[in-house]
Design a protein around this motif. Structure first.
Motif, mmCIF file in Angstrom:
data_model
loop_
_atom_site.group_PDB
_atom_site.id
_atom_site.type_symbol
_atom_site.label_atom_id
_atom_site.label_comp_id
_atom_site.label_asym_id
_atom_site.label_seq_id
_atom_site.Cartn_x
_atom_site.Cartn_y
_atom_site.Cartn_z
ATOM 1 N N ASP A 66 0.832 -1.208 0.000
ATOM 2 C CA ASP A 66 0.000 0.000 0.000
ATOM 3 C C ASP A 66 0.864 1.254 0.000
ATOM 4 O OD1 ASP A 66 -2.279 -1.496 -0.024
ATOM 5 O OD2 ASP A 66 -2.703 -1.314 2.120
ATOM 6 N N ALA A 67 1.935 1.240 0.786
ATOM 7 C CA ALA A 67 2.831 2.395 0.822
ATOM 8 C C ALA A 67 3.494 2.609 -0.541
ATOM 9 C CB ALA A 67 3.892 2.202 1.904
ATOM 10 N N ALA A 68 3.890 1.509 -1.186
ATOM 11 C CA ALA A 68 4.499 1.625 -2.511
ATOM 12 C C ALA A 68 3.506 2.190 -3.522
ATOM 13 C CB ALA A 68 4.993 0.254 -2.966
ATOM 14 N N PHE A 69 2.247 1.774 -3.437
ATOM 15 C CA PHE A 69 1.217 2.275 -4.348
ATOM 16 C C PHE A 69 0.973 3.768 -4.120
ATOM 17 C CE2 PHE A 69 -3.396 3.108 -4.998
ATOM 18 C CZ PHE A 69 -3.398 3.045 -6.386
ATOM 19 N N VAL A 70 0.943 4.178 -2.873
ATOM 20 C CA VAL A 70 0.725 5.590 -2.550
ATOM 21 C C VAL A 70 1.858 6.447 -3.099
ATOM 22 C CG1 VAL A 70 0.706 7.245 -0.630
ATOM 23 C CG2 VAL A 70 -0.750 5.215 -0.544
ATOM 24 N N ILE A 71 3.096 6.024 -2.901
ATOM 25 C CA ILE A 71 4.241 6.817 -3.362
ATOM 26 C C ILE A 71 4.336 6.813 -4.887
ATOM 27 C CG2 ILE A 71 6.751 7.015 -3.320
ATOM 28 C CD1 ILE A 71 5.329 7.945 -0.777
ATOM 29 N N SER A 72 4.053 5.687 -5.516
ATOM 30 C CA SER A 72 4.093 5.655 -6.983
ATOM 31 C C SER A 72 3.010 6.560 -7.566
ATOM 32 C CB SER A 72 3.945 4.224 -7.495
ATOM 33 O OG SER A 72 2.690 3.679 -7.123
ATOM 34 N N SER A 73 1.847 6.599 -6.939
ATOM 35 C CA SER A 73 0.782 7.508 -7.379
ATOM 36 C C SER A 73 1.205 8.957 -7.198
ATOM 37 C CB SER A 73 -0.503 7.241 -6.590
ATOM 38 O OG SER A 73 -0.969 5.921 -6.779
ATOM 39 N N HIS A 74 1.905 9.216 -6.133
ATOM 40 C CA HIS A 74 2.407 10.570 -5.873
ATOM 41 C C HIS A 74 3.380 11.011 -6.966
ATOM 42 C CE1 HIS A 74 4.412 13.931 -3.913
ATOM 43 N NE2 HIS A 74 5.560 13.284 -4.011
ATOM 44 N N VAL A 75 4.275 10.127 -7.369
ATOM 45 C CA VAL A 75 5.254 10.463 -8.405
ATOM 46 C C VAL A 75 4.558 10.751 -9.734
ATOM 47 C CG1 VAL A 75 7.219 9.616 -9.721
ATOM 48 C CG2 VAL A 75 7.106 9.197 -7.259
ATOM 49 N N VAL A 76 3.560 9.945 -10.072
ATOM 50 C CA VAL A 76 2.794 10.199 -11.295
ATOM 51 C C VAL A 76 2.106 11.555 -11.205
ATOM 52 C CG1 VAL A 76 0.831 9.438 -12.687
ATOM 53 C CG2 VAL A 76 2.461 7.758 -11.814
ATOM 54 N N ALA A 77 1.522 11.854 -10.046
ATOM 55 C CA ALA A 77 0.826 13.133 -9.861
ATOM 56 C C ALA A 77 1.786 14.320 -9.937
ATOM 57 C CB ALA A 77 0.105 13.139 -8.515
ATOM 58 N N MET A 78 3.037 14.104 -9.601
ATOM 59 C CA MET A 78 4.026 15.182 -9.684
ATOM 60 C C MET A 78 4.301 15.588 -11.128
ATOM 61 S SD MET A 78 6.926 14.112 -6.871
ATOM 62 C CE MET A 78 8.055 15.372 -7.463
#
Length: 217
Positions: A66-78
């Protein structure tokens, strides 16, 4: 491969021989101050909250996936908004886009403080990523209005120095604060620099509008 396609104009003879104004004079401009402040805060707050998110999620008992999914989503959003951020700046102006980025960061903090579920972390990081994009790209765009071609290196160098000092401070402090004081206090600590940006951008807009009115008169 994409960078191979970039065509950077060769400096003119004047740009190679002239140094332009001293950095202190360039940095005294309100536009320069707001641009550097906004760029540094955008990167600092983003790094501050992003770095501590996996730690906070682990403490809350959320699995690594879940943490990996949250951070990967954050990078895409950046970076995904970069396809249209420039168009937004051209249509609405650089200061409104910067203010929207700061506002999204504030909403991110509100969502983070509202709960500790995975969905809270996910929305907070997505909002943080888009907010960073608007604020940082807007700030670097504003910066280009503050220097002449021969002053580009010193002005951008000073800006990058401020940004990476903020990155250093946020990286060193983020983990210590979230483990020592908690997730809520960490988010509240990010409000102070964001508040400075939220207040500074409208002040610059008012100053520029007043200057334009005086020039028009």
């Amino acid at each position: 491969l994409l960078l191979r396609l970039v065509r950077i104009p060769t400096p003119t003879a004047a740009e190679r021989t002239q140094s332009g104004r001293p950095l202190a004079e360039i940095a005294a401009q309100p536009k320069f101050v707001i641009a550097v402040l906004s760029g540094a805060v955008s990167y600092g707050v983003m790094n501050f909250l992003m770095t501590s998110t996996p730690i906070a999620m682990q403490v809350c008992g959320h699995p690594f996936g879940d943490a990996a999914f949250v951070i990967s989503s954050h990078v895409v959003a950046m970076f995904a908004p970069s396809f249209f951020t420039g168009r937004l700046i051209r249509r609405f102006g650089v200061l409104p886009v910067m203010l929207a980025g700061a506002a999204l960061n504030l909403v991110c903090i509100g969502v983070a403080l509202a709960g500790l579920a995975v969905v809270n972390f996910w929305w907070a990081m997505v909002l943080l990523g888009v907010g960073w994009n608007f604020l940082y790209i807007g700030a670097t765009t504003l910066l280009t209005d503050t220097y002449r071609p021969e002053e580009r290196a010193k002005a951008q160098g000073a800006n990058e120095f401020a940004i990476f000092v903020m990155m250093l401070v946020s990286s060193l402090s983020s983990g210590m604060i979230v483990t020592g004081a908690g997730w809520a206090l960490l988010n509240l600590a990010a409000l102070l620099p964001l508040a400075a940006v939220v207040l500074a951008i409208p002040c610059l807009a008012i100053a520029l509008r007043s200057k334009g009115a005086v020039a028009g008169a």
